[in-house]
Each structure stands twice: as C-alpha cells, then as structure tokens.
Scaffold this active site. Structure first.
Site, short mmCIF file in Angstrom:
data_model
loop_
_atom_site.label_atom_id
_atom_site.label_comp_id
_atom_site.label_asym_id
_atom_site.label_seq_id
_atom_site.Cartn_x
_atom_site.Cartn_y
_atom_site.Cartn_z
N ARG A 4 0.58 -1.07 0.38
CA ARG A 4 -0.46 -0.16 -0.01
C ARG A 4 0.37 0.93 0.17
NH1 ARG A 4 -4.69 0.01 4.49
NH2 ARG A 4 -2.71 0.88 6.12
N LYS A 15 -2.39 6.58 1.38
CA LYS A 15 -2.19 6.78 2.72
C LYS A 15 -1.52 8.03 2.33
CE LYS A 15 -2.35 4.82 7.48
NZ LYS A 15 -3.44 5.07 7.44
N GLU A 46 -15.85 5.88 3.12
CA GLU A 46 -15.50 5.76 4.80
C GLU A 46 -15.67 6.97 6.36
OE1 GLU A 46 -11.62 4.64 4.72
OE2 GLU A 46 -11.05 5.46 2.63
C1 LIG Z 1 -8.41 6.62 5.65
C2 LIG Z 1 -8.73 5.29 6.21
N1 LIG Z 1 -9.54 4.04 5.98
C3 LIG Z 1 -9.03 3.23 6.58
C4 LIG Z 1 -7.85 2.99 7.70
C5 LIG Z 1 -7.99 1.68 8.39
O1 LIG Z 1 -6.49 0.94 7.65
P1 LIG Z 1 -6.19 -0.04 8.49
O2 LIG Z 1 -7.49 -1.58 8.68
O3 LIG Z 1 -4.98 -0.61 7.16
O4 LIG Z 1 -5.61 0.61 9.08
C6 LIG Z 1 -7.34 4.31 7.98
C7 LIG Z 1 -6.01 3.65 8.88
O5 LIG Z 1 -4.62 3.03 8.32
C8 LIG Z 1 -7.49 4.86 7.39
O6 LIG Z 1 -6.62 6.17 7.84
#
Ligand SMILES: Cc1ncc(COP(=O)(O)O)c(C=O)c1O
Length: 341
Positions: A82, A184, A220
């Site tokens: 990622r 991210k 989300e």
């Molecule tokens: C915008 C966003 N969505 C979802 C997640 C959850 O992702 P993960 O399960 O990889 O931590 C995060 C955190 O990393 C995030 O910042």
C-alpha cells in the site's frame, strides 16, 4: 531483554519516543541501504517538498506480544504494497517492498523493550513514512526523499470497555472521484481535520463520508472503513475507488468467509440502506473494530438494533476471531503473522 519501565496498562494513543528509528535516503535516483539511528529529530531545508507541497505518504501497523511471548507483526507485506501504491500516486520513488519489511522488523527488534507485554491490551504502533526532503519551490516532485520508520507504544483503543459510537453524515467530502482517497497520503488527513473538529464540536465521535459525486453512497470515515451486518447475517463492506483499502477490513472479510462461514459482500452501499442493517462497525489498525450504534443524517437518527451499550453479536465474533489471530491465541492464515526473531 528487559522491558522499559512504562505503565503499560495506562498508555494512551500518543507519541512516546523510543530508542531507535530507521532511515534511508533517496538521492541521485537510488535508495541507500538505510540504518538504525538514535536521533529522533529530522533536519531538512525550510523549502523541502514535504513542507511546501505536502509530498508525503505513510503507513501504520502494530507489533504485539503473543500469548507465548513472541513479538509479531501483522501482514506487513500489505502495508509495504500500500505504501508503494501511495508513493506512485504522489510521484514519490517506491521504497522496495522487501526492504520495507526488513526496515520494520529491524526497528521493532531494536525497540523490543518498548513492545508492551502480553495481556496489557497495549501494542507497539509502527509508523513508516516517506517525504520529499530537498528544496522545491516550483510545483514539482522532489529529487531527494527520506524513508523512515519510528514506533511508539500505544494503549488499548477503548479504555474501560468498548462503547458504540455516534457518527454524523458529513457535509464535507473526504475524497474526489479519481483523486487520492485510495492512498495513505498526509494531504488526505490535513483536509479532514476541519471536518473532524467540527463533528466533535457538535458531539459526534466520527464522520461518515459519502461519495463526493452523488452523495448517495457510503464511503468511509477519516480513519477507518465500514463494515455492516445485514439482518440475515451477511457481512457487507462498501466498495469504491476512493476508499483506502484497509488491511483490517480485508482481513475481517477473509475471517468472516473462511473462519466463520459468513456470506461476504464487497459492493456499493447506499445511504438509503443504512436503516436496514443490524450492526455497523468501523475497522482499522487502531481499534480493529469500533462498533457504531447510531448514524445521524441531518437530524434524522438511524439506530442500529445492536444498540448503544455493546458490540453487535456478529461484529463481536469477527473482532474476537481477528484479535485472537493477531495475539497468537488462534491459528493464523498462512503468511499473516511475522515473528520478529
Ligand atoms: C482513511 C483510512 N481508512 C481506513 C483505515 C484502516 O486501514 P488499516 O486497517 O489498514 O489500518 C485507515 C487507517 O489506516 C485510514 O486512515
């Protein structure tokens, strides 16, 4: 190895400086070998690309102590992939995925004294990130970068028990179609701050963002993906190109299907469907799953039958199964757990 004298049971989610961090420099078109260092300060030009045009991407994952005393990390290969995707979208040179895992492992190993003991509910949060470091004044990608990994011990997300959240449907958008919602990047979080401060000021725990184009579909929150449970026991999770592909969500979907035998749907979820779901949760590295009891749509309350006192029963099963895998109490699917030797 002797653990640091830290009050593990009362740790919050904050920064606590540890002894070592990893740094690798990108210069003249290549990453160097990188090394562990002790200095926690970063010294860069006042005109560094990251400071002027926010050219930075990051990751977040955790190291745990398992029931049998090993230190493990959960699916770091997905964080490596990622971060590479995030880097490509911001014209940042990709840090090789195998080197990413090595760097994370080295950093955790060097800071083993900071990994909370089993049973405390705490973990070592690991933050890998890359940023443009040389002076950039015209809008363009930097030529030099730093890849860094630091870590910090963090407490359990819910102190004093898990309590369902109340969230609002936000009037702000998180991500544009064809934008950067699926990566991210720091810029996604900078622009979410006003929306979350506003929501908190109004008494809500989180924002539910809708798709920016039609404002009819659930995307989300600022830091977690949604999962919903239907009244007939299906696990549903929203699909969109502008959602960050949560590693927790992908793991929960696998667990639902392969460990619990639940039907799973990854598809567009309309706001209009919210009232029909039995349970709702937010999933991410920080809390694994935070239950949602209520969504407020401009004054109209949508209350999930699971209520405001506890996690819904299926959400709870998913949560327990994944946490048991992460903490070594249940067998993990192949390749999910990496032991720090
Ligand atoms: C915008 C966003 N969505 C979802 C997640 C959850 O992702 P993960 O399960 O990889 O931590 C995060 C955190 O990393 C995030 O910042």
């Amino acid at each position: 190895m002797e653990k640091k004298n830290i009050d593990w049971e009362n740790l919050g989610f904050g920064y606590c400086e540890t002894d070592y961090r990893f740094v690798s420099y990108f210069k003249d078109g290549a990453w160097d070998d990188g090394a562990l260092i002790t200095d926690s300060n970063v010294v860069i030009s006042e005109c560094a690309g990251v400071l002027q045009y926010a050219q930075t991407v990051f990751e977040g994952l955790k190291a745990y102590t398992t029931a049998d005393g090993q230190i493990v990390i959960f699916r770091p290969d997905l964080n490596a992939a990622r971060l590479a995707d995030s880097a490509r979208r911001l014209e940042i040179p990709v840090y090789p995925e195998d080197k990413f895992i090595e760097a994370v492992e080295k950093t955790v190993k060097a800071n083993a004294a900071f990994v909370p003991p089993y049973g405390t509910g705490a973990a070592l949060y690991i933050r890998p990130y890359i940023f443009g470091s040389n002076p950039v004044i015209g809008v363009k990608p930097a030529d030099e970068y730093q890849f860094r990994v630091f870590c910090t011990p963090v407490g359990p997300y819910f102190k004093g028990g898990i309590k369902p959240l109340t969230i609002k449907i936000s009037d702000f958008d998180r991500a544009a179609p064809h934008g950067t919602g699926h990566i991210k990047a720091g810029l996604n979080y900078a622009m979410s701050l006003h929306a979350i401060v506003t929501a908190h000021g109004e008494g809500y725990d989180e924002n539910m963002y809708l798709d920016a184009a039609t404002r009819t579909k659930v995307e989300e929150t600022g830091g977690a993906n949604f999962i919903f449970i239907t009244k007939d026991g299906k696990v549903v999770t929203p699909k969109s190109d502008s959602i960050l592909p949560s590693i927790t969500r992908r793991s929960l979907m696998y667990v639902a299907e392969h460990c619990l035998g639940l039907p799973v749907e990854h598809r567009e979820v309309y706001k209009e469907e919210l009232k029909d779901f039995a349970e709702c949760g937010l999933c991410g590295t920080a809390a694994v799953i935070s239950p949602v009891g209520k969504v407020v749509d401009h004054g109209t309350e949508i209350c999930f039958p699971s209520g405001m006192e506890e996690m819904g029963p299926i959400t709870k099963k998913l949560y327990t199964t994944l946490v048991d895998i992460q903490q070594g109490r249940a067998e993990a699917p192949k390749g999910w757990i990496r032991v720090i030797e």
